[in-house]
Scaffold this motif. Structure first.
Motif, PDB file in Angstrom:
ATOM      1  N   LEU A 237      -7.325   8.845  -3.552  1.00 25.56           N
ATOM      2  CA  LEU A 237      -7.487   7.850  -2.490  1.00 25.56           C
ATOM      3  C   LEU A 237      -6.150   7.563  -1.814  1.00 25.56           C
ATOM      4  N   ALA A 238      -5.087   7.504  -2.591  1.00 22.27           N
ATOM      5  CA  ALA A 238      -3.758   7.301  -2.009  1.00 22.27           C
ATOM      6  C   ALA A 238      -3.403   8.463  -1.084  1.00 22.27           C
TER       7      ALA A 238
ATOM      8  N   THR B 139       0.835  -1.207   0.000  1.00 25.61           N
ATOM      9  CA  THR B 139       0.000   0.000   0.000  1.00 25.61           C
ATOM     10  C   THR B 139       0.867   1.252   0.000  1.00 25.61           C
TER      11      THR B 139
ATOM     12  N   PRO C  34     -14.429   3.816  -0.491  1.00 26.51           N
ATOM     13  CA  PRO C  34     -13.108   3.811  -1.129  1.00 26.51           C
ATOM     14  C   PRO C  34     -12.796   2.488  -1.826  1.00 26.51           C
TER      15      PRO C  34
ATOM     16  N   ARG D 127      -7.646   7.397  -8.056  1.00 27.87           N
ATOM     17  CA  ARG D 127      -6.754   6.559  -7.256  1.00 27.87           C
ATOM     18  C   ARG D 127      -5.665   7.392  -6.583  1.00 27.87           C
TER      19      ARG D 127
ATOM     20  N   ALA E 129       1.555   6.910  -6.660  1.00 27.17           N
ATOM     21  CA  ALA E 129       0.503   7.909  -6.903  1.00 27.17           C
ATOM     22  C   ALA E 129       1.064   9.313  -6.716  1.00 27.17           C
TER      23      ALA E 129
ATOM     24  N   LEU F 170      -6.331   4.068  -0.248  1.00 24.41           N
ATOM     25  CA  LEU F 170      -6.153   3.196  -1.410  1.00 24.41           C
ATOM     26  C   LEU F 170      -5.755   1.823  -0.911  1.00 24.41           C
TER      27      LEU F 170
ATOM     28  N   ARG G 241       2.284   1.869  -3.424  1.00 19.76           N
ATOM     29  CA  ARG G 241       1.302   2.446  -4.342  1.00 19.76           C
ATOM     30  C   ARG G 241       1.027   3.912  -4.022  1.00 19.76           C
ATOM     31  N   GLN G 242       1.041   4.258  -2.745  1.00 21.89           N
ATOM     32  CA  GLN G 242       0.875   5.674  -2.385  1.00 21.89           C
ATOM     33  C   GLN G 242       2.029   6.498  -2.943  1.00 21.89           C
TER      34      GLN G 242
ATOM     35  N   SER H 226     -12.260   2.250  -6.011  1.00 22.65           N
ATOM     36  CA  SER H 226     -10.994   1.866  -6.634  1.00 22.65           C
ATOM     37  C   SER H 226     -11.067   0.495  -7.294  1.00 22.65           C
TER      38      SER H 226
END
Lengths: 177, 177, 177, 177
Positions: free
Chosen positions: C170-171, A164, C146, C167, A171, C176, A167-168, C150
């Motif tokens: 959300l991150a 996670t 959320p 996305r 992003a 996310l 992915r953050q 996604s």
């Protein structure tokens, strides 16, 4: 998150274990990247480690901030510890992290879980320019494109919410597909 | 903000003047800095220009984003235009600016004022590693410490709110005293 | 991105079309959310619109920043235009967007594509407290968790890169999965 | 930073003192603000406290993050502790702080100094909508405009670098003149 710097800290192993049952511990988490001359992230570096269960895990660079240590010094120390003394990290100018990951000893409170402790991890994307070699207990260091790094196959090898966090990071730098 | 790249754009000087009376114009503003190996900002580069009133003004690097130009390419173009082709800017990984400065043709709406246009300027702190030489119409490029750059003496030579933007940049990187 | 506010602007439809072939256009993109009292995002609002191809698309709130309009006023105007005058948006305190989406008329330059124009969209997550009703040409407004927002099923109904922008939002707010 | 929540924590006063000599302690720092309906900061709330030297100090809201406590819960707890149970804070959606203040027990390492400990303070601007009453040991709560709050007269009553943190917050929300 691996924890290998205990001996370099100011606490004995028992004292650190004791503190971890009482206080949130300050961590830094680093997503090491290669960038081109336009600042575009081309690859992300993930460490491979053998877990105690016999699986191969993929991990970000991370570790504790020591007493009287600045965050930027902790970033340098942990990158050089995991990627080698010639990795040449470009430390961010601003202390503002792209996110804060709250690792709880209880699963499910947040997306982040660490059975040993409550860690508050300040997360940064750090370009490395130099020659990177996995050190310590890592088996290897693998460089993946943003598309590869965010694939399900890679994310399922990451544990405790590190997928996670990755992915953050993708992003944040505009590379999450 | 100086505007010298008109000829490199896709509009004639008249068309650009016309558009400026109708639409907000996308700009980038750059605070060029020197950093040490720990990511600490050591000096900030300010351009000196002779104004039409005969005074010497201090300015940040800034300019328009062209049609079909990416923000990161506009950053490189304007840094190299103002600091020279060997300045070697390190373009930020994330498209997130540290702030957005809204330059209005009417003074007082925001801290930012540009009599020629309504400009929406995405602002970034950009380290430069290389050899910097002032180009174009600048008289000189001066490197100041964060304390010097945020002094009243320097800020009173900056116009249109650029002094405010400089202080916001110093606050962002933790160097505003 | 839908564009319906032309008549409210300072340009005729022809003039705007002309400018769009010459200059990047300043946009705001909004991810409207409901939050609980602890600031946790509980649901995300997506607009449903019938496309010219007969499909049903899911869209974020977005639109142009007008000449002499502040970003925060553009945010209010577009949220109230799409979600109704009683939606009560909480406009962000800081002008810093969570990202900047560069919509290019040519596909593939960035993850964002708009065949009509080069738009530079400042993106914000905006909580709405009030009563939301889809207005204008939207068929409906749907609130998703959320995890739902996604999911691949939802993202494939979003076009031009809006799914990527969702996305990223959300991150940014730590939602996310 | 005042420290009054010891009894609510998981450590005795002696254990906390001991930990403070060994580990960085996780803090939150809050700049409480009133905002208008467009998200513009109108006033900043500062606590007045009598110091042990007999002077009147101005302070931000701040305090420790407890073991197994989320950052957003720590924000609510400290705002309600200092501004009262009816203050109705709007907790930020994103865990990303606007900056991280590193308070060192040794003066001069960073702009932030706390003789009792090494504290890593995640800093947020938090709007409060409700009725605010100073609680605990504060003498009063005073609301100042951004211009007043960044004046030298106010900043000289703030200690340990809190004036710097306040100015960083004002810069972040675009209100530093």
């Amino acid at each position: 998150m691996s924890e290998t710097e205990t001996s370099a800290g100011w606490l004995t192993r028992e004292e650190l274990r004791d503190a971890r049952e009482r206080l949130p511990i300050v961590y830094v988490s680093v997503v090491p990247v290669r960038v081109d001359e336009r600042g575009v992230v081309t690859t992300i570096g993930l460490l491979l480690r053998a877990s105690s269960e016999g699986t191969i895990d993929r991990e970000l660079v991370s570790g504790r901030v020591l007493y009287h240590e600045r965050i930027r010094d902790a970033l340098i120390r942990h990158v050089e510890k995991d990627l080698g003394p010639l990795s040449m990290p470009r430390i961010p100018l601003s202390p503002q992290p792209f996110t804060v990951a709250e690792y709880f000893p209880t699963p499910g409170v947040t997306p982040f879980h660490d059975p040993r402790q409550h860690a508050v991890a300040l997360a940064y994307v750090v370009p490395v320019n130099g020659d990177c070699q996995p050190r310590q207990d890592a088996l290897d260091l693998v460089w993946l494109t943003p598309a590869e790094a965010s694939s399900d196959a890679v994310l399922q090898d990451m544990h405790g919410g590190q997928g996670t966090l990755l992915r953050q990071a993708l992003a944040h730098v505009g590379c999450l597909s």
